[in-house]
Design a protein around this motif. Structure first.
Motif, short mmCIF file in Angstrom:
data_model
loop_
_atom_site.label_atom_id
_atom_site.label_comp_id
_atom_site.label_asym_id
_atom_site.label_seq_id
_atom_site.Cartn_x
_atom_site.Cartn_y
_atom_site.Cartn_z
N LEU A 108 0.88 -1.17 0.00
CA LEU A 108 0.00 0.00 0.00
C LEU A 108 0.92 1.22 0.00
O LEU A 108 1.69 1.42 0.93
CB LEU A 108 -0.89 -0.01 1.25
N PHE A 131 -2.99 0.70 -3.82
CA PHE A 131 -2.49 -0.66 -3.76
C PHE A 131 -1.70 -0.97 -5.01
O PHE A 131 -2.08 -0.57 -6.11
CB PHE A 131 -3.64 -1.64 -3.61
N SER A 166 8.28 -5.17 5.78
CA SER A 166 7.35 -4.92 6.89
C SER A 166 6.21 -3.99 6.48
O SER A 166 6.33 -3.24 5.51
CB SER A 166 8.08 -4.34 8.10
N GLY A 167 5.15 -4.05 7.26
CA GLY A 167 4.01 -3.17 7.05
C GLY A 167 4.32 -1.72 7.34
O GLY A 167 3.51 -0.83 7.07
N ARG A 168 5.48 -1.47 7.91
CA ARG A 168 5.89 -0.08 8.18
C ARG A 168 6.87 0.42 7.14
O ARG A 168 7.46 1.49 7.31
CB ARG A 168 6.51 0.00 9.56
N ALA A 189 9.78 -1.11 6.10
CA ALA A 189 11.18 -1.53 6.18
C ALA A 189 11.46 -2.68 5.22
O ALA A 189 10.62 -3.53 4.97
CB ALA A 189 11.50 -1.97 7.61
N ALA A 208 11.99 1.96 7.86
CA ALA A 208 10.56 2.12 8.09
C ALA A 208 10.22 3.60 8.18
O ALA A 208 11.07 4.41 8.52
CB ALA A 208 10.16 1.42 9.38
N ALA A 258 3.74 0.47 2.67
CA ALA A 258 3.50 -0.59 3.65
C ALA A 258 3.44 -1.93 2.91
O ALA A 258 2.54 -2.16 2.10
CB ALA A 258 2.19 -0.33 4.39
N TRP A 259 4.43 -2.78 3.17
CA TRP A 259 4.47 -4.08 2.49
C TRP A 259 3.46 -5.04 3.07
O TRP A 259 3.36 -5.18 4.29
CB TRP A 259 5.88 -4.66 2.57
N ASP A 260 2.77 -5.72 2.20
CA ASP A 260 1.75 -6.68 2.61
C ASP A 260 2.39 -8.03 2.91
O ASP A 260 3.60 -8.17 2.86
CB ASP A 260 0.67 -6.77 1.51
#
Lengths: 359, 365
Positions: free
Chosen positions: B38, B43, B332-334, B336, B351, B357-359
């Motif tokens: 995201l 997306f 990571s969703g943050r 990173a 991050a 934000a990686w899913d």
């Protein structure tokens, strides 16, 4: 250089995704407040009313009659209204041993309850008529939706006479199981019970909750899950994408016309739980407004529900009532977003993109 | 039929700096990774290199999940997150127009798929939601990804699927959780879940072997898998039972034997909070990485012995893919991107609130 150093620091912290450095914006005694002011009174009330339900179904079986049937049905309605506030507590004791499903098997996408309950009634299956053997059977046979069909569904008028003897014994067995599960909930939340201690006294060596932040996270999750469930599992399937697709028979408890009582008491529950947690008193004015905005949505949702005129079976298709129910759906979605996005951020919880509702 | 509208210019967006990179053909050997994310409210699927730099970005109409990859032919299929209505086939070098694949009207994609080795077929896990059973959809990868048919996954809620080393058997993780699109992502059958691994002959659709957990672990949903050097299936689970219980979350299945579960150290198991989000085996096939975004960690395991090797912290970390011997690239969703091994980790992209934000999943192409 400094940038790199900060980056390494951030990585090294490795905080759990839903328990960021809980700032002073999380009430340190949040578990205590939630348990004492909301959970315990709710589960004790639910346990009490299911006890009355056992009494009323027993009386109906002992002396069938119109009045006794009316009383059993009225007590069922009280039970549903007491279930609403309990149903949003989907963690800990309500999740363990599939208690939620035993109490309220829903959503029932494939109509399992109707099929199985009718099967039991047709066969007069004795194993469904005693609480102990009923407990071992399908969860669809022993919860509130099953009892609703027995008390309100087709053929339920025979409960007022001798020909309803089996049906009545089955209803009493369901009531006994509901009361047993409710008593287990009340025991698990009793002040000296292990779960109660874990929830109210988070600490580093606590197996379930290591900080007030984790308790707050559990509370926030219960709130959002409760709102999502009321909207997505209880209202929207019956509402359908357009009036042609609407079908009140896809709503829970439409036979007893308790659908909106159920949703209403769930909304009241969410408001009560927010109140008990006292998020607002630990936020500044601007962030406190987040709570107000959410409560505003929920109050209006409740008002719209109260204004629904038609019974649940037809309210989803009736133009005016349909608009009211649609509004409730929108308001619940808004409140849910406010909680998951704004309130959780305001109290310092970061719900991870992956951790929150992964796959 | 619902189509995925993709603007070719957007599709061909190359990240800053990419213009300086050599032509794709010349760097075909370099390690590239594919993940959904995201990014600033949009997306997308993105290909990154081993430093975490963007190489190709493909907009998606909704949240993506994982990918089927046809490495020899340089193409992939991005799947929507389950219950998904769309998938998109695309060239990983951005040379061709992407192809939208809509889910059959009475099916939903479940986020994962594989290509057959000859590149002729693409297989996708799907939900036959009215019947409440899992299926594997069969798509003609030589003819616009036309749906040719399906075979049963022999379980409910199929999730990840792998092609085994023999090139003809697919293994499907039947997570056991029933859903229905009318009820979103609500889990409809927690009390009666029965997760399993089904081995299916891709040519005939015949189930050639099935492995299940002990009945008391019926709420341990098997969801993600990876193959080790010996071709054994490793998997990661998500527990749908009580939070007070901490069952093992990592397991191995060797054909013809019982499933083995590896709890690892109590502290690590507790930290994983009953949730493994993604699994990957390193390039040597000897080290398994399991991510737990809830625990903010990646745990490593020896694929020969099942011994726990160590962990690294990554807040909301989930995507893992092999990058070197004993090492994975993780997202990571943050936002990173890190390179992690049992012994340590190296940050590649930091991050940040503005970072994409990686899913859940990262795949090596």
């Amino acid at each position: 250089m400094l940038r790199n150093a900060l980056f390494c620091l951030a990585l090294a912290c490795g905080l759990p995704a839903h328990a960021q450095d809980a700032a002073e914006s999380i009430p340190p005694d949040i578990g205590q407040r939630v348990a004492e002011r909301y959970v315990v009174p709710s589960v004790v009330a639910f346990s009490g009313v299911t006890g009355r339900l056992v009494g009323k179904t027993g009386e109906l079986c002992a002396a069938p009659g119109d009045d006794a049937l009316e009383e059993a049905r009225a007590t069922f309605a009280d039970t549903v209204r007491a279930w609403g506030p309990v149903s949003i507590l989907r963690f800990g004791p309500l999740v363990e041993e599939s208690r939620f499903e035993h109490l309220f098997f829903w959503p029932d996408v494939r109509g399992v309850t109707l099929r199985q309950v009718q099967g039991v009634l047709a066969k007069e299956d004795e194993s469904a008529a005693t609480p102990a053997s009923l407990k071992e059977k399908s969860v669809a046979l022993q919860g509130l939706p099953a009892l609703e069909f027995v008390l309100f569904g087709s053929g339920s008028e025979e409960l007022a006479g001798a020909e309803g003897a089996y049906r009545c014994r089955y209803s009493a067995a369901i009531a006994a199981n509901l009361a047993a599960r409710a008593a287990e909930l009340a025991q698990a939340w009793a002040p000296d019970a292990p779960f109660h201690s874990q929830f109210t006294q988070p600490s580093a060596d606590n197996a379930l909750y290591r900080s007030p932040g984790e308790v707050a996270g559990e509370t926030i999750k219960a709130l959002t899950t409760g709102l999502q469930f009321a909207r997505n599992a209880e209202l929207l399937p019956a509402l359908g994408a357009n009036p042609d697709k609407a079908n009140g028979k896809r709503a829970p408890l439409w036979r007893s016309n308790l659908t909106f009582d159920l949703v209403g008491t769930q909304i009241e529950g969410v408001m009560g739980l927010v109140d008990a947690a006292e998020f607002r008193s630990h936020l500044d004015e601007a962030d406190g407004a987040i709570v107000n905005s959410m409560l505003f949505d929920l109050k209006h949702a409740l008002k719209a529900l109260e204004e629904v005129e038609a019974p649940a079976e037809t309210a989803f298709t009736d133009a005016e009532d349909r608009a009211r129910v649609s509004y409730v759906g929108v308001a619940l979605e808004g409140a849910e977003r406010t909680i998951s996005e704004q309130l959780s951020a305001a109290i310092g919880l970061t719900m991870g993109f992956n951790a929150l509702d992964g796959d | 039929m619902r189509s995925t509208v993709i603007d070719r210019r957007t599709f061909l967006i190359l990240a800053g700096g990419a213009a300086l990179a050599p032509a794709w053909a010349e760097v075909a050997e370099e390690a590239l990774f594919l993940g959904a994310r995201l990014n600033n409210g949009r997306f997308e699927a993105a290909i990154i290199d081993e430093k975490g730099r963007d190489r190709l970005v493909l907009p998606l109409e909704a949240r993506g999940h994982s990918f089927a990859i046809d490495q020899p032919r340089r193409r992939a299929v991005a799947f929507a997150r389950s219950p998904g209505r769309f998938a998109v086939a695309f060239d990983v070098d951005g040379r061709n127009e992407p192809i939208a694949i809509a889910a059959a009207p009475d099916r939903r994609f479940h986020g994962h798929g594989v290509f057959t080795r000859d590149g002729r077929l693409m297989l996708a896990t799907e939900n036959d939601f009215e019947a409440g059973r899992g299926v594997v959809g069969i798509y003609d990868a030589t003819d616009g990804f036309r749906r040719l048919g399906e075979f049963p996954s022999d379980g409910i809620g199929p999730h990840e699927t792998l092609l085994l080393h023999d090139g003809r058997t697919v293994c499907v993780a039947n997570g056991g959780i029933l859903t229905h699109p009318d009820y979103g992502r609500a889990k409809l059958n927690l009390a009666t879940m029965a997760p399993s691994l089904a081995y299916i002959d891709a040519a005939s659709g015949e189930v050639v072997e099935k492995a299940a957990l002990a009945p008391e672990l019926n709420r341990l949903s098997i969801r993600h898998m990876a193959l080790d050097a010996a071709g054994h299936v490793w998997f990661g689970c998500q527990y749908e039972g009580a939070a007070s219980e901490r069952p093992p979350l990592v397991g191995r299945h060797r054909r013809g034997r019982e499933i083995e579960l590896f709890p690892g150290p109590q502290g690590v198991l507790h930290s994983m909070q009953n949730y493994v989000g993604s699994v990957a085996v390193d390039t040597s096939g000897m080290v398994l990485a399991t991510s737990s975004p809830r625990g903010g960690l990646i745990a490593f395991w020896d694929t020969e012995t099942g011994q726990y090797l160590g962990r690294q912290s990554l807040a909301d970390g989930c995507g893992v893919a092999p990058i070197a011997r004993g090492r994975v690239l993780a997202t990571s969703g943050r936002g990173a991107v890190v390179s992690a091994s049992p012994k340590g980790e190296r940050g590649l992209v930091e991050a940040g609130a503005e970072a994409p934000a990686w899913d859940n999943h990262l795949r090596r192409i």
